[in-house]
Design a protein around this motif. Sequence first.
Motif, PDB file in Angstrom:
ATOM      1  N   ARG A 182      14.370 -12.293  -6.182  1.00 21.05           N
ATOM      2  CA  ARG A 182      14.567 -11.146  -7.068  1.00 21.05           C
ATOM      3  C   ARG A 182      13.318 -10.256  -7.025  1.00 21.05           C
ATOM      4  NH1 ARG A 182      17.461 -12.465 -12.663  1.00 21.05           N
ATOM      5  NH2 ARG A 182      18.646 -13.659 -11.108  1.00 21.05           N
ATOM      6  N   LEU A 183      12.205 -10.890  -6.724  1.00 23.38           N
ATOM      7  CA  LEU A 183      10.942 -10.203  -6.492  1.00 23.38           C
ATOM      8  C   LEU A 183      10.297 -10.867  -5.284  1.00 23.38           C
ATOM      9  CD1 LEU A 183       8.562  -8.337  -7.350  1.00 23.38           C
ATOM     10  CD2 LEU A 183       7.831 -10.195  -8.888  1.00 23.38           C
ATOM     11  N   THR A 184       9.867 -10.060  -4.310  1.00 28.21           N
ATOM     12  CA  THR A 184       9.255 -10.588  -3.095  1.00 28.21           C
ATOM     13  C   THR A 184       7.843 -10.022  -2.976  1.00 28.21           C
ATOM     14  OG1 THR A 184      11.439 -10.670  -2.032  1.00 28.21           O
ATOM     15  CG2 THR A 184       9.511 -10.874  -0.593  1.00 28.21           C
ATOM     16  N   ILE A 185       6.881 -10.913  -2.841  1.00 30.23           N
ATOM     17  CA  ILE A 185       5.466 -10.542  -2.839  1.00 30.23           C
ATOM     18  C   ILE A 185       4.854 -10.804  -1.468  1.00 30.23           C
ATOM     19  CG2 ILE A 185       3.186 -11.067  -3.804  1.00 30.23           C
ATOM     20  CD1 ILE A 185       5.033  -9.715  -5.800  1.00 30.23           C
ATOM     21  N   ILE A 186       4.138  -9.821  -0.940  1.00 29.17           N
ATOM     22  CA  ILE A 186       3.328 -10.039   0.255  1.00 29.17           C
ATOM     23  C   ILE A 186       1.865  -9.910  -0.166  1.00 29.17           C
ATOM     24  CG2 ILE A 186       2.728  -9.232   2.570  1.00 29.17           C
ATOM     25  CD1 ILE A 186       5.542  -8.310   2.966  1.00 29.17           C
ATOM     26  N   PRO A 187       1.116 -11.020  -0.184  1.00 27.88           N
ATOM     27  CA  PRO A 187      -0.280 -10.980  -0.631  1.00 27.88           C
ATOM     28  C   PRO A 187      -1.198 -10.499   0.492  1.00 27.88           C
ATOM     29  CG  PRO A 187       0.352 -13.223  -0.106  1.00 27.88           C
ATOM     30  CD  PRO A 187       1.569 -12.376   0.127  1.00 27.88           C
ATOM     31  N   SER A 188      -1.038  -9.243   0.837  1.00 23.92           N
ATOM     32  CA  SER A 188      -1.707  -8.690   2.009  1.00 23.92           C
ATOM     33  C   SER A 188      -1.632  -7.174   1.938  1.00 23.92           C
ATOM     34  CB  SER A 188      -1.025  -9.237   3.276  1.00 23.92           C
ATOM     35  OG  SER A 188      -1.627  -8.737   4.448  1.00 23.92           O
ATOM     36  N   PHE A 189      -1.809  -6.508   3.084  1.00 23.77           N
ATOM     37  CA  PHE A 189      -1.696  -5.054   3.135  1.00 23.77           C
ATOM     38  C   PHE A 189      -0.863  -4.659   4.355  1.00 23.77           C
ATOM     39  CE2 PHE A 189      -5.469  -6.255   5.418  1.00 23.77           C
ATOM     40  CZ  PHE A 189      -5.708  -5.313   6.407  1.00 23.77           C
ATOM     41  N   PRO A 190      -0.256  -3.467   4.345  1.00 25.21           N
ATOM     42  CA  PRO A 190       0.775  -3.123   5.339  1.00 25.21           C
ATOM     43  C   PRO A 190       0.320  -3.167   6.791  1.00 25.21           C
ATOM     44  CG  PRO A 190       0.844  -1.585   3.502  1.00 25.21           C
ATOM     45  CD  PRO A 190      -0.379  -2.415   3.311  1.00 25.21           C
ATOM     46  N   GLU A 191      -0.911  -2.775   7.081  1.00 24.41           N
ATOM     47  CA  GLU A 191      -1.345  -2.730   8.472  1.00 24.41           C
ATOM     48  C   GLU A 191      -1.453  -4.125   9.084  1.00 24.41           C
ATOM     49  OE1 GLU A 191      -2.513   1.108   6.627  1.00 24.41           O
ATOM     50  OE2 GLU A 191      -2.688  -1.009   6.034  1.00 24.41           O
ATOM     51  N   PHE A 192      -1.805  -5.106   8.273  1.00 21.97           N
ATOM     52  CA  PHE A 192      -1.881  -6.476   8.771  1.00 21.97           C
ATOM     53  C   PHE A 192      -0.536  -7.182   8.677  1.00 21.97           C
ATOM     54  CE2 PHE A 192      -2.761 -11.069   7.986  1.00 21.97           C
ATOM     55  CZ  PHE A 192      -3.214 -11.376   9.261  1.00 21.97           C
ATOM     56  N   ASP A 193       0.269  -6.851   7.688  1.00 22.15           N
ATOM     57  CA  ASP A 193       1.591  -7.466   7.498  1.00 22.15           C
ATOM     58  C   ASP A 193       2.677  -6.387   7.497  1.00 22.15           C
ATOM     59  OD1 ASP A 193       1.961 -10.456   6.975  1.00 22.15           O
ATOM     60  OD2 ASP A 193       0.116 -10.057   5.888  1.00 22.15           O
ATOM     61  N   PRO A 194       2.978  -5.796   8.651  1.00 19.40           N
ATOM     62  CA  PRO A 194       3.917  -4.675   8.677  1.00 19.40           C
ATOM     63  C   PRO A 194       5.378  -5.099   8.525  1.00 19.40           C
ATOM     64  CG  PRO A 194       3.214  -5.204  10.904  1.00 19.40           C
ATOM     65  CD  PRO A 194       2.415  -6.091   9.986  1.00 19.40           C
ATOM     66  N   ILE A 195       6.081  -4.457   7.597  1.00 11.84           N
ATOM     67  CA  ILE A 195       7.533  -4.619   7.467  1.00 11.84           C
ATOM     68  C   ILE A 195       8.157  -3.241   7.296  1.00 11.84           C
ATOM     69  CG2 ILE A 195       7.381  -6.913   6.429  1.00 11.84           C
ATOM     70  CD1 ILE A 195       8.092  -5.591   3.736  1.00 11.84           C
ATOM     71  N   ASN A 196       9.454  -3.176   7.524  1.00 10.29           N
ATOM     72  CA  ASN A 196      10.209  -1.943   7.320  1.00 10.29           C
ATOM     73  C   ASN A 196      10.946  -2.002   5.987  1.00 10.29           C
ATOM     74  OD1 ASN A 196       9.523  -0.988   9.954  1.00 10.29           O
ATOM     75  ND2 ASN A 196      11.144  -2.259  10.829  1.00 10.29           N
ATOM     76  N   ASN A 197      11.085  -0.858   5.350  1.00  8.96           N
ATOM     77  CA  ASN A 197      11.922  -0.703   4.170  1.00  8.96           C
ATOM     78  C   ASN A 197      11.700  -1.793   3.116  1.00  8.96           C
ATOM     79  OD1 ASN A 197      13.898   0.343   2.489  1.00  8.96           O
ATOM     80  ND2 ASN A 197      15.604  -0.612   3.594  1.00  8.96           N
ATOM     81  N   PRO A 198      10.513  -1.841   2.515  1.00  7.94           N
ATOM     82  CA  PRO A 198      10.210  -2.887   1.526  1.00  7.94           C
ATOM     83  C   PRO A 198      11.174  -2.923   0.343  1.00  7.94           C
ATOM     84  CG  PRO A 198       8.213  -1.720   2.162  1.00  7.94           C
ATOM     85  CD  PRO A 198       9.363  -0.952   2.747  1.00  7.94           C
ATOM     86  N   SER A 199      11.722  -1.782  -0.023  1.00  6.52           N
ATOM     87  CA  SER A 199      12.567  -1.744  -1.220  1.00  6.52           C
ATOM     88  C   SER A 199      13.846  -2.563  -1.066  1.00  6.52           C
ATOM     89  CB  SER A 199      12.927  -0.294  -1.558  1.00  6.52           C
ATOM     90  OG  SER A 199      13.671   0.305  -0.510  1.00  6.52           O
TER      91      SER A 199
END
Length: 408
Positions: A182-199
């Motif tokens: 229901r909530l997904t957390i990435i304990p990082s920053f986008p350049e190191f952990d790139p994903i598409n369309n986080p929403s």
Amino acid sequence: MKKVFLQFGSGLGPMSRSLPIAEGLQREGYIVKYFGFENAKPYMNKMGIEELSENFNIKDIKKGVQTPNWYCAEQFWEIIGYGNIEWVEKKVEELIEYLRDFSPDFIISDLGILSCIAARIMDIPLIAITQSCYHPNIAFGRIRWWEEEQNLKFTLTEKLNNYFKKKGVPQLNSFEEIFTGRLTIIPSFPEFDPINNPSEFNTYYVGPILWDPLDMAKEEYIKLFNRNKNKPTIFCYTARFCDNVGESGIIIFKTLLSALKEFDANIIFSTGSDSDRKIAKEILNSYGIDEEKFSIIDWVPMGIAYGNSDVVIHHGGHGSCLGQFLYEVPSLIIPTHTEREYNARICTNMGVSKFIKREDIEKADILAEIDEILTNSSFKERLHFWHAKLNEYEFTGVNKVLELIQKL
């Protein structure tokens, strides 16, 4: 008073980002119980976080054929034992019984697949902590983005969906969806952990979360980093000697023993546990190397290790990589399986590390790689750039996680 159940994966990495969240929840008045692995228990207990039950464990898991070069998360979880769906169902049902007694308001999972399944079956809000390589919207489309796509078929997703169907639970569209909530957390920053369309999966970057209790550093270990100031300090983190893909830490340790025995530097090995430290000392003696040449320790806070080293050599774990950006220390990475090679390749592309593939370590010129890192200023310059970038994001880490949980 609200209750939270927390499960995290094996090794100290998942614990080091789960523990600060658990501490934060306790400060906010939540009752927190957890399930983790043996090497994490002393640290969780020290923080006053109780196990869900001393009787619940997965010691009877039966692993498949170990390989460091797996091609997707589904294959990895199959080979570490979760392909045995009868065992999975048994363990989930056992976990559910304990959870019914505890009655949590939320479940937090850091790559803990059993709790991800249980949360769906019990319809308890799941807060999932994950990394880009295990996210359904991984920017590269797949974890081994540096190779041609493999047309391999695995069955764990189908097995899980059959189980979910029996329980009246929505099906997975991809295996990686199990690690979203229901909530997904990435304990990082986008350049190191790139994903598409986080929403799409209600995904939030919160910045690095790394447990770094400087007050728990042993005095004798701190002194090791402050000697021989006229020589470079090399911190070598092997991590567990034996993990889910075999003798990972031992491979790194033995390789570096041979490569660095003539290197004029202050060299400190950390195994992460006292049991592996003892094995390391036995190996050192069997090689006929004087113990004065290398310091071998179990665990030391990252702020001590990274903050006082010129180069870090590590296995490519998520937290080990993120520490470089926080402390601006370059690294040589010897990734011990696919996830870590994914991290290593991203760090290399960002200009903060060099890496040697596991299968190439015996023929690699490790001393030349270290020398380049020590003498080439571009590594420190890129680290300074990315450190500044992290500050621009104004991430609040644990505080952001708590804020998001309170909005559920």
